[in-house]
Design a protein around this motif. Structure first.
Motif, PDB file in Angstrom:
ATOM      1  N   GLN A 110      65.165  51.824  45.050  1.00 25.99           N
ATOM      2  CA  GLN A 110      65.338  50.373  44.978  1.00 25.99           C
ATOM      3  C   GLN A 110      65.917  49.856  46.281  1.00 25.99           C
ATOM      4  O   GLN A 110      66.718  50.516  46.910  1.00 25.99           O
ATOM      5  N   GLN A 111      65.479  48.674  46.650  1.00 29.08           N
ATOM      6  CA  GLN A 111      66.062  48.020  47.814  1.00 29.08           C
ATOM      7  C   GLN A 111      66.508  46.643  47.373  1.00 29.08           C
ATOM      8  O   GLN A 111      65.864  46.010  46.547  1.00 29.08           O
ATOM      9  N   PHE A 112      67.600  46.192  47.977  1.00 28.00           N
ATOM     10  CA  PHE A 112      68.122  44.874  47.636  1.00 28.00           C
ATOM     11  C   PHE A 112      68.137  43.992  48.870  1.00 28.00           C
ATOM     12  O   PHE A 112      68.236  44.478  49.994  1.00 28.00           O
ATOM     13  N   GLY A 113      68.063  42.692  48.606  1.00 29.85           N
ATOM     14  CA  GLY A 113      68.120  41.762  49.722  1.00 29.85           C
ATOM     15  C   GLY A 113      68.543  40.401  49.246  1.00 29.85           C
ATOM     16  O   GLY A 113      68.727  40.158  48.043  1.00 29.85           O
ATOM     17  N   GLY A 114      68.689  39.493  50.178  1.00 32.51           N
ATOM     18  CA  GLY A 114      69.090  38.148  49.816  1.00 32.51           C
ATOM     19  C   GLY A 114      69.161  37.250  51.039  1.00 32.51           C
ATOM     20  O   GLY A 114      68.959  37.691  52.172  1.00 32.51           O
ATOM     21  N   CYS A 115      69.453  35.986  50.766  1.00 25.62           N
ATOM     22  CA  CYS A 115      69.502  34.980  51.832  1.00 25.62           C
ATOM     23  C   CYS A 115      70.857  34.986  52.521  1.00 25.62           C
ATOM     24  O   CYS A 115      71.786  35.684  52.105  1.00 25.62           O
ATOM     25  N   LEU A 116      70.977  34.176  53.534  1.00 27.70           N
ATOM     26  CA  LEU A 116      72.213  34.118  54.322  1.00 27.70           C
ATOM     27  C   LEU A 116      73.420  33.683  53.493  1.00 27.70           C
ATOM     28  O   LEU A 116      74.506  34.259  53.605  1.00 27.70           O
ATOM     29  N   CYS A 117      73.274  32.665  52.663  1.00 26.14           N
ATOM     30  CA  CYS A 117      74.437  32.143  51.925  1.00 26.14           C
ATOM     31  C   CYS A 117      74.741  32.957  50.668  1.00 26.14           C
ATOM     32  O   CYS A 117      75.788  32.778  50.058  1.00 26.14           O
ATOM     33  N   GLY A 118      73.831  33.833  50.272  1.00 28.68           N
ATOM     34  CA  GLY A 118      74.082  34.688  49.121  1.00 28.68           C
ATOM     35  C   GLY A 118      73.632  34.114  47.791  1.00 28.68           C
ATOM     36  O   GLY A 118      73.762  34.772  46.758  1.00 28.68           O
ATOM     37  N   ALA A 119      73.130  32.882  47.798  1.00 32.02           N
ATOM     38  CA  ALA A 119      72.696  32.258  46.537  1.00 32.02           C
ATOM     39  C   ALA A 119      71.525  33.026  45.927  1.00 32.02           C
ATOM     40  O   ALA A 119      71.460  33.219  44.718  1.00 32.02           O
ATOM     41  N   ILE A 120      70.604  33.461  46.763  1.00 29.12           N
ATOM     42  CA  ILE A 120      69.412  34.174  46.280  1.00 29.12           C
ATOM     43  C   ILE A 120      69.576  35.667  46.541  1.00 29.12           C
ATOM     44  O   ILE A 120      69.866  36.087  47.659  1.00 29.12           O
ATOM     45  N   ARG A 121      69.407  36.449  45.475  1.00 34.26           N
ATOM     46  CA  ARG A 121      69.422  37.901  45.599  1.00 34.26           C
ATOM     47  C   ARG A 121      68.144  38.430  44.948  1.00 34.26           C
ATOM     48  O   ARG A 121      67.731  37.962  43.902  1.00 34.26           O
ATOM     49  N   TYR A 122      67.534  39.394  45.586  1.00 36.91           N
ATOM     50  CA  TYR A 122      66.317  39.981  45.019  1.00 36.91           C
ATOM     51  C   TYR A 122      66.372  41.496  45.084  1.00 36.91           C
ATOM     52  O   TYR A 122      67.235  42.065  45.761  1.00 36.91           O
ATOM     53  N   ARG A 123      65.466  42.126  44.361  1.00 36.23           N
ATOM     54  CA  ARG A 123      65.347  43.579  44.445  1.00 36.23           C
ATOM     55  C   ARG A 123      63.890  43.994  44.514  1.00 36.23           C
ATOM     56  O   ARG A 123      63.016  43.315  43.987  1.00 36.23           O
TER      57      ARG A 123
END
Ligand SMILES: [Zn+2]
Ligand SMILES: [Zn+2]
Length: 135
Positions: free
Chosen positions: A2-15
């Motif tokens: 699994q890999q995780f990621g997200g936007c600069l402000c942290g509001a959006i997180r995805y996997r």
């Protein structure tokens, strides 16, 4: 894996749960303008393997061409991914990944429209437009 990621402000997180596609550096004018950079690092991932864990309400889409939508965070402006209508994959902006392990860059695409102030110095394949194997 699994890999995780997200936007600069942290509001959006995805996997991402599953195989990553081949990363390409895209020098097209749209990617440059959308991200404010010399080129975008785009990573195809099957839709079935991509999930927004948090912040879907902050995700907005901009229709940049007739069939293509570019999704970004409305809080911080981070470009997250693009999607072609009816495609089976999304193209993640690899810079939004937390770690980015096991990613192998394979080519520069749209090198014909690269920024004049950018010099490509690696030995990856270069295509003046899109890569030939892309559907
Ligand atoms: Zn954000
Ligand atoms: Zn592009």
């Amino acid at each position: 894996m699994q890999q995780f990621g997200g936007c600069l402000c942290g509001a959006i997180r995805y996997r991402i749960t599953g195989r990553l596609g081949a990363l390409v550096y895209c020098h097209c004018e749209q990617c440059r303008r959308a991200q404010g950079v010399g080129f975008a690092a785009n990573l195809p991932v099957a839709i079935a393997h991509f999930r927004i864990d948090r912040g879907r309400e902050f995700l907005a889409g901009y229709r940049s061409s007739p069939k293509k939508t570019r999704f970004f965070c409305v809080c911080c402006g981070s470009a997250i991914y693009s999607y072609l209508d009816a495609a089976e994959s999304v193209r993640i902006r690899a810079g939004t990944l937390d770690a980015g392990d096991d990613i192998v860059p394979t080519a520069h695409i749209y090198s014909g429209s690269k920024a004049p102030w950018l010099t490509i110095t690696d030995r990856l394949k270069r295509y003046p437009k899109r890569e030939p194997e892309r559907p």
